[in-house]
Design a protein around this motif. Structure first.
Motif, PDB file in Angstrom:
ATOM      1  N   TYR A 261       0.850  -1.187   0.000  1.00 10.51           N
ATOM      2  CA  TYR A 261       0.000   0.000   0.000  1.00 10.51           C
ATOM      3  C   TYR A 261       0.897   1.252   0.000  1.00 10.51           C
ATOM      4  N   GLY A 262       0.455   2.266  -0.725  1.00 17.38           N
ATOM      5  CA  GLY A 262       1.217   3.494  -0.820  1.00 17.38           C
ATOM      6  C   GLY A 262       2.177   3.530  -1.993  1.00 17.38           C
ATOM      7  N   THR A 263       2.241   2.458  -2.778  1.00 17.46           N
ATOM      8  CA  THR A 263       3.125   2.412  -3.932  1.00 17.46           C
ATOM      9  C   THR A 263       2.565   3.278  -5.060  1.00 17.46           C
ATOM     10  N   ASP A 264       3.453   3.923  -5.813  1.00 13.95           N
ATOM     11  CA  ASP A 264       3.061   4.662  -7.013  1.00 13.95           C
ATOM     12  C   ASP A 264       2.659   3.639  -8.068  1.00 13.95           C
ATOM     13  N   LEU A 265       1.356   3.491  -8.315  1.00 14.94           N
ATOM     14  CA  LEU A 265       0.857   2.438  -9.196  1.00 14.94           C
ATOM     15  C   LEU A 265       1.273   2.646 -10.639  1.00 14.94           C
ATOM     16  N   ASP A 266       1.350   3.900 -11.094  1.00 17.18           N
ATOM     17  CA  ASP A 266       1.761   4.137 -12.472  1.00 17.18           C
ATOM     18  C   ASP A 266       3.186   3.647 -12.707  1.00 17.18           C
ATOM     19  N   GLU A 267       4.078   3.980 -11.761  1.00 14.69           N
ATOM     20  CA  GLU A 267       5.461   3.528 -11.882  1.00 14.69           C
ATOM     21  C   GLU A 267       5.549   2.011 -11.812  1.00 14.69           C
ATOM     22  N   PHE A 268       4.772   1.421 -10.915  1.00 14.37           N
ATOM     23  CA  PHE A 268       4.784  -0.037 -10.753  1.00 14.37           C
ATOM     24  C   PHE A 268       4.290  -0.740 -12.021  1.00 14.37           C
ATOM     25  N   GLU A 269       3.178  -0.299 -12.558  1.00  8.48           N
ATOM     26  CA  GLU A 269       2.633  -0.931 -13.754  1.00  8.48           C
ATOM     27  C   GLU A 269       3.575  -0.782 -14.939  1.00  8.48           C
ATOM     28  N   SER A 270       4.169   0.405 -15.088  1.00  9.88           N
ATOM     29  CA  SER A 270       5.095   0.629 -16.194  1.00  9.88           C
ATOM     30  C   SER A 270       6.312  -0.274 -16.079  1.00  9.88           C
ATOM     31  N   LEU A 271       6.817  -0.454 -14.871  1.00  7.09           N
ATOM     32  CA  LEU A 271       7.987  -1.303 -14.680  1.00  7.09           C
ATOM     33  C   LEU A 271       7.695  -2.753 -15.046  1.00  7.09           C
ATOM     34  N   VAL A 272       6.562  -3.258 -14.584  1.00  7.42           N
ATOM     35  CA  VAL A 272       6.218  -4.660 -14.864  1.00  7.42           C
ATOM     36  C   VAL A 272       5.989  -4.874 -16.356  1.00  7.42           C
ATOM     37  N   LEU A 273       5.329  -3.944 -17.016  1.00  7.85           N
ATOM     38  CA  LEU A 273       5.093  -4.073 -18.453  1.00  7.85           C
ATOM     39  C   LEU A 273       6.402  -4.018 -19.234  1.00  7.85           C
TER      40      LEU A 273
END
Length: 386
Positions: A261-273
């Motif tokens: 919780y509290g993670t920047d979701l945009d950065e996280f999704e971009s990294l995984v993709l």
């Protein structure tokens, strides 16, 4: 005036010579002229199937013309009367053997045409992988038909044979019921187009593997451990079969990921993709995508959806993606939460007895615990009296 009457009007030796010359001449013309012309014609086509059919029919066609003359001699009254043997003997030693030979030749040729055609079609594409089942059925039909015609030529009464065959069929049916069930199960699988050679299938019993052979009695699977598993067709016909290679061979894989919780979701999704895009086993189309599935107890639950070219690559692609995602999140400082438990122990009241041993001065009540969820998936447990 028909041909038999015309030949009967000739002297016996002339009629016999004319019939033999005509039949042998027709055989020679067929071999030298007709077959050669047909070979030149089929050589111009793109497919090899017509060449297989021509080669299978050439020998029985030529021999049929040659043997027709022998059979015709036994049907000309003048020739039969001039031969120093009875008409029954002439029929028994020449007429019926010639006709039987023709029947067996054409049975062999027709069976060969179908079998060679099946082999050709099976090599041309996976669409005809179940064709051997039809080939075996055709062989049985040709065999029974040739046997029936041969018995009819020799005027053998098949009624006692049929009665005995009925009784024997019942006995064989009970003794070979599993084999019969497998046979018809294979035919049902063929018409249902359940799977083909090269498909990766999973059974409800847990077996999974690539189909390497489809037979009349059973189907052979090769597991990922390179172990061959033979499954009876009757079992496959009654089981739930998941064909991972149909309608197309590509398969979608799902990689679950939890992020704090509290993670920047945009950065996280971009990294995984980006990790999925860099993986060579993952297809570019359809494009990989991220899906936010739910709010977990200690993590935001995501799924990475992407496609691989074959179901046999699922495990390897998942392994590489998991490693790539873990390394990427660690380098980016994004936390992957995991369950933790902090245990706090309270000291019991104890006294030292005269002999120097430790003993509780008051009864110790049963230990109790209570868990409290802490940030990052941690929980605190307290043991003792509250």
């Amino acid at each position: 005036m028909n041909l038999v009457t015309t030949l009967n009007a000739l002297p016996p030796w002339q009629a016999a010579a004319l019939v033999l010359v005509a039949s042998l001449g027709a055989a020679v013309v067929t071999e030298v002229v007709l077959v050669r012309v047909a070979r030149h014609a089929v050589a111009r086509t793109e497919t090899e199937l017509d060449e297989l059919v021509l080669e299978s029919l050439r020998l029985p066609l030529v021999l049929t013309f040659a043997l027709v003359g022998v059979f015709a001699l036994t049907r000309i009254p003048g020739v039969v009367a001039a031969v120093p043997v009875s008409a029954e003997a002439l029929e028994f030693y020449f007429g019926r053997p010639a006709l039987t030979t023709v029947v067996l030749l054409w049975a062999w040729a027709l069976n060969g045409v179908v079998n060679r055609t099946v082999g050709y079609l099976q090599e041309s594409g996976a669409r005809y992988d179940f064709a051997p089942v039809i080939s075996n059925v055709w062989t049985l039909v040709v065999l029974v038909g040739a046997l029936a015609i041969t018995l009819s030529i020799w005027e053998i009464d098949v009624s006692p044979l049929l009665a005995g065959a009925g009784i024997a069929g019942i006995a064989v049916g009970f003794a070979a019921k599993d084999t019969v069930a497998n046979f018809f199960g294979g035919i049902a699988l063929y018409f249902d187009d359940t799977y083909r050679v090269g498909d990766y299938v999973e059974l409800d019993s847990g077996e999974a593997g690539t189909v390497v052979k489809v037979g009349v009695r059973s189907t052979t699977l090769q597991t990922r451990d390179e172990v061959l598993v033979t499954v009876p067709n009757s079992v496959l016909n009654a089981a739930k079969v998941i064909n991972q290679s149909a309608p197309g061979r590509r398969r979608r894989i799902r990689v679950p990921i939890g992020v704090a919780y509290g993670t920047d979701l945009d950065e996280f999704e971009s990294l995984v993709l980006d990790v999925a895009a860099d993986e060579s086993l993952v297809l570019d189309s359809p494009r990989p995508r991220m899906r936010f599935r739910s709010f977990g107890d200690s993590a935001l639950r995501y799924e990475l959806l992407c496609w691989v070219a074959s179901p046999t690559r699922n495990a390897k692609a998942t392994h590489r993606l998991n490693r790539g995602i873990y390394d990427g999140l660690r380098e980016a400082g994004i936390e992957i939460p995991f369950p933790q438990r902090v245990v706090t122990m309270r000291d019991d009241v104890r006294s030292i007895e005269g002999n120097g041993s430790m003993a509780p001065t008051a009864p110790v009540e049963g230990a109790t615990s209570s868990d409290e969820t802490m940030p990052g998936g941690r929980s605190e447990g307290r043991f003792g009296d509250d």
